[in-house]
Write an enzyme that holds these catalytic residues in place. Structure first.
Site, PDB file in Angstrom:
ATOM      1  N   GLU A   6       9.007   3.838 -11.125  1.00  0.00           N
ATOM      2  CA  GLU A   6       8.487   2.722 -11.930  1.00  0.00           C
ATOM      3  C   GLU A   6       9.346   2.479 -13.163  1.00  0.00           C
ATOM      4  O   GLU A   6       9.593   1.328 -13.547  1.00  0.00           O
ATOM      5  CB  GLU A   6       7.034   2.994 -12.334  1.00  0.00           C
ATOM      6  CG  GLU A   6       6.053   3.087 -11.182  1.00  0.00           C
ATOM      7  CD  GLU A   6       5.782   1.752 -10.506  1.00  0.00           C
ATOM      8  OE1 GLU A   6       6.287   0.728 -10.992  1.00  0.00           O
ATOM      9  OE2 GLU A   6       5.069   1.747  -9.488  1.00  0.00           O
ATOM     10  N   ASP A  14       8.513   0.406   1.618  1.00  0.00           N
ATOM     11  CA  ASP A  14       8.887  -1.002   1.486  1.00  0.00           C
ATOM     12  C   ASP A  14      10.254  -1.262   0.855  1.00  0.00           C
ATOM     13  O   ASP A  14      11.166  -1.796   1.487  1.00  0.00           O
ATOM     14  CB  ASP A  14       7.794  -1.764   0.726  1.00  0.00           C
ATOM     15  CG  ASP A  14       7.344  -1.066  -0.566  1.00  0.00           C
ATOM     16  OD1 ASP A  14       7.883   0.003  -0.898  1.00  0.00           O
ATOM     17  OD2 ASP A  14       6.451  -1.604  -1.246  1.00  0.00           O
ATOM     18  N   GLU A  36      -6.028  -5.205  -1.221  1.00  0.00           N
ATOM     19  CA  GLU A  36      -5.020  -4.146  -1.257  1.00  0.00           C
ATOM     20  C   GLU A  36      -4.744  -3.605   0.138  1.00  0.00           C
ATOM     21  O   GLU A  36      -3.635  -3.169   0.439  1.00  0.00           O
ATOM     22  CB  GLU A  36      -5.473  -3.023  -2.204  1.00  0.00           C
ATOM     23  CG  GLU A  36      -4.378  -2.086  -2.626  1.00  0.00           C
ATOM     24  CD  GLU A  36      -3.396  -2.687  -3.619  1.00  0.00           C
ATOM     25  OE1 GLU A  36      -2.801  -1.923  -4.377  1.00  0.00           O
ATOM     26  OE2 GLU A  36      -3.215  -3.925  -3.647  1.00  0.00           O
ATOM     27  N   GLU A  56       3.915 -10.119  -4.309  1.00  0.00           N
ATOM     28  CA  GLU A  56       4.748 -10.117  -3.109  1.00  0.00           C
ATOM     29  C   GLU A  56       4.517 -11.343  -2.224  1.00  0.00           C
ATOM     30  O   GLU A  56       5.459 -11.862  -1.608  1.00  0.00           O
ATOM     31  CB  GLU A  56       4.509  -8.828  -2.309  1.00  0.00           C
ATOM     32  CG  GLU A  56       5.140  -7.591  -2.903  1.00  0.00           C
ATOM     33  CD  GLU A  56       4.341  -7.014  -4.066  1.00  0.00           C
ATOM     34  OE1 GLU A  56       4.870  -6.137  -4.773  1.00  0.00           O
ATOM     35  OE2 GLU A  56       3.185  -7.443  -4.264  1.00  0.00           O
TER      36      GLU A  56
END
Length: 747
Positions: A104, A251, A345, A363
């Site tokens: 992150e 991802d 989610e 996204e």
């Protein structure tokens, strides 16, 4: 002309929404890392209840400000950008004694600093503004890069998942370095930022370490399927979780292979991406679905639900030039948003809610932007309009925009993540903008996974595609989408029409259900109530009823969530306090037998197993999977586990119950009973423990709740069984910064 007018209106509306969100952060939260939009104050780590892994992105470095810097330039807010850069240089410090997520911090803070430096340097070179700027943001980025480097001090080259900004990893003061695992995306999403930092600063060490991590992941792929798992051991490179997909945990590893080729010009990255992509399309893609499989046995799906993070994948497919499956999956996702307002989610293959949260993820907007730029189809502008309208209708609050705690109820959560400002507003603004309306040439940049802008001029290799002379972002992919799929709106429409009523919402009277690549006949059935009253077909044509797709093949019926309870039977409660609980899909079946405590995180070794043995344990949700917690506590001797939600304010009255699921592998080894309490019910239980150190509880189905006589009988049985042992153990010492276990008094 109408499209231009609509784009103009929505572009202005998006700017107003951004002003509301960013202005609220600056007014109520800065210099805190994030805004709490319901409380109208900043979220400061250590001063608010711990949320587990989510808080690892907070490093006391004004996260939202740094993550938003280059968004200001995209939205042509150049005065605000210059002011924000000055604030960053004046106020932001990176030497904090805080343990943060390497992943992150890299994508949000390092990426934010690099993107802002690139924008500041561009404005300075034009001579219009920022003439005072002397690469200070690049110097900050280099400092942060050096503070992240200790995470790569492993035998394999895969980074630790966390690092202390001041003390690194292995320092006795670091409070980290004991981890053994990391996710594939966590290790494989460093190359863009680290390589850009190396090429902008002249220090090769960053790119070397990031490339080494990618090399390890490539070498550890399953050679038979060319797939990778979700979690890997950072010391020996063994796979810990072998489920493989394109969503959470993996991802951006695939994304960064493709984009590393675009940014850096190295064919190795493209070759690796293409190898993985072929495997994805062979095993994981079941249009329009993307289902996780086992990397060693990829012909079998390992779960019947998808997570929302895979919504980025159609955009990545556009970059590769594979539009048909991108359109199919995007249309499926759009139908899910039409049914639930936002992408949950996680949602099942039958498009029901699996996890109801929606933290304002970008996204889906990202893929919408890519598809519009690739096809020119105004349909995707209408999709963008729906995103804007739903954000304003269902997420906007007086102090910003609030995450949705459950899409089924519309309840809010007191969080506005930095990625909402960094990504969502970029993609929405660009969706409704033409190239000549931007302050710079967007085609000269590539987006990181956090939508920060890095210049493709960093490439040191050959031009991307020989003979491709179109001036478009997608010309940097091979093959070019302009060559394969010229701007032709009807092309996309013919693909979409097959999935228009996929979720059963709309006015279709003929449908085809696509399962595992095969077509099956489907009948449509009107929904009727218990009085056999059905809506008329006239009403159906007006779109006021839901159509239920009934496939003429065997399908798994929707599972009913049977409510459980936790009933307190010791004095002074004597059965009168009954807490509604949710079940698990693994462990002992409490519908068949009942089982009769503050929380463990239970994601590491249980150091006091002897004291725990024979008792029911409390465990906080978060940090690791339910199944992992249950295994550790069962091995430590617990006879049951009550999980408590870590999300502040959740309760069974407003949030539908759900079943806890496993970790993708077998859970047959977990045999103890498990129940889940939302945070408000959990607070009642922990409060009872604080008031009465001995609290006896029963875990049983709701319909078998005990009356007065049953409670007395149960109490006698417990006294006979536990007369010489301690009934519960209580976490009470908060002065240490984390809970400590204190034995209760013996019965």
């Amino acid at each position: 002309m109408l499209i231009l007018y609509i784009s103009f209106c929505y572009r202005d509306q998006i700017v107003e929404m951004f002003d509301h969100a960013y202005g609220s952060y600056m007014k109520y939260a800065y210099p805190a890392d994030e805004l709490m939009p319901l409380s109208c104050r900043g979220r400061v780590r250590g001063l608010e209840p711990n949320r587990g892994d989510i808080d690892d992105s907070l490093g006391k470095f004004s996260l939202t400000l740094v993550d938003t810097l280059d968004t200001l330039v995209v939205l042509n807010k150049l005065d605000e950008f210059e002011d924000a850069v000055r604030r960053t240089l004046r106020d932001v410090r990176l030497d904090n004694d805080v343990v943060v997520s390497v992943f992150e911090t890299n994508i949000r803070v390092l990426g934010g600093l690099l993107g802002a430096h690139v924008m500041a340097d561009m404005l300075r070179q034009r001579g219009e503004r920022m003439q005072w700027y002397r690469d200070e943001l690049l110097h900050m980025a280099k400092e942060l890069g050096h503070r992240l480097l200790p995470a790569f001090n492993t035998t394999s080259g895969l980074p630790y998942p966390r690092v202390n900004l001041r003390y690194g990893v292995l320092n006795p003061l670091s409070r980290t370095g004991t981890e053994s695992d990391t996710c594939t995306a966590c290790a494989g999403t460093m190359i863009l930022e680290f390589a850009a930092l190396s090429r902008l600063s002249g220090e090769a060490v960053f790119e070397v370490h990031a490339r080494k991590a990618l090399d390890v992941l490539w070498e550890k792929r399953q050679r038979g399927s060319d797939l990778v798992g979700t979690v890997i051991n950072i010391h020996n490179g063994d796979w810990v979780r072998r489920d493989s997909g394109v969503g959470a945990g993996i991802d951006s590893y695939y994304e960064y292979l493709m984009k590393a080729y675009i940014l850096l010009g190295d064919n190795v990255y493209l070759e690796r991406f293409n190898t993985h992509y072929s495997a994805i399309m062979k095993y994981i893609s079941q249009p329009p679905l993307l289902l996780n499989v086992h990397m060693h046995n990829p012909t079998v799906s390992v779960r019947s639900w998808m997570d929302s993070l895979l919504a980025f994948f159609p955009g990545l497919q556009v970059l590769r030039g594979d539009l048909k499956p991108a359109i199919e999956t995007h249309e499926m996702l759009y139908q899910v948003t039409k049914q639930h307002k936002f992408l949950p989610e996680a949602f099942t293959t039958e498009f029901r809610v699996h996890w109801g949260q929606h933290p304002l993820r970008p996204e889906f907007a990202e893929s919408t932007y890519y598809l519009y730029k690739a096809t020119g189809d105004p349909y995707y502008l209408r999709v963008g309009q729906s995103i804007v309208e739903k954000l304003n209708a269902h997420a906007r609050v007086p102090c910003g925009f609030a995450a949705v705690q459950d899409v089924r109820t519309g309840t809010h959560e007191d969080r506005m993540d930095s990625f909402f400002l960094a990504e969502m507003f970029k993609y929405l603004y660009l969706l409704f903008s033409e190239k000549n309306q931007l302050h710079f040439d967007i085609d000269e940049y590539i987006f990181t996974t956090e939508a920060h802008l890095l210049p493709v001029s960093l490439s040191t290799s050959q031009p991307p595609c020989r003979g491709n002379n179109t001036e478009d972002l997608f010309t940097y992919s091979c093959p070019s989408t302009q060559t394969l799929f010229p701007n032709n709106p009807s092309f996309a429409k013919t693909i979409r029409d097959s999935y228009k009523y996929l979720t059963g919402v709309g006015r279709a009277f003929h449908a085809i259900l696509l399962l595992a690549g095969q077509h099956y006949p489907v009948s449509l059935m009107l929904l009727c109530n218990s009085f056999h009253q059905c809506l008329s077909f006239n009403e159906a044509h007006e779109g006021v009823y839901r159509v239920k797709l009934v496939a003429e093949v065997t399908q798994t019926p929707e599972e009913e969530v049977v409510p459980l309870i936790v009933q307190l039977i010791s004095p002074p409660y004597l059965g009168r306090m009954v807490l509604t609980a949710g079940p698990a899909k693994f462990g002992m079946d409490l519908i068949k037998q009942e089982h009769g405590t503050s929380p463990y995180t239970a994601c590491g070794p249980i150091e006091n197993a002897q004291e725990l043995r024979g008792h029911i344990a409390l465990a906080l949700r978060g940090d690791c999977m339910f199944a992992a917690k249950a295994r550790r506590l069962q091995e430590a001797g617990a006879i049951g586990v009550i999980f408590i939600d870590h999300r502040e304010g959740s309760n069974s009255a407003e949030t539908p119950l759900f079943q806890m699921v496993g970790d993708g592998g077998s859970t047959a080894d977990i045999t103890i009973p498990l129940v889940f309490l939302f945070s408000q019910e959990g607070a009642l239980l922990t409060s009872a423990l604080e008031d009465h150190s001995n609290v006896d509880v029963l875990m049983l189905p709701k319909e078998r709740q005990l009356g007065k006589r049953g409670v007395q009988t149960a109490r006698r049985q417990l006294l006979n069984t536990w007369r010489r042992s301690c009934a519960v153990f209580l976490w009470t010492d908060c002065s240490l910064g984390s809970p400590a276990l204190i034995p209760g008094q013996c019965l």
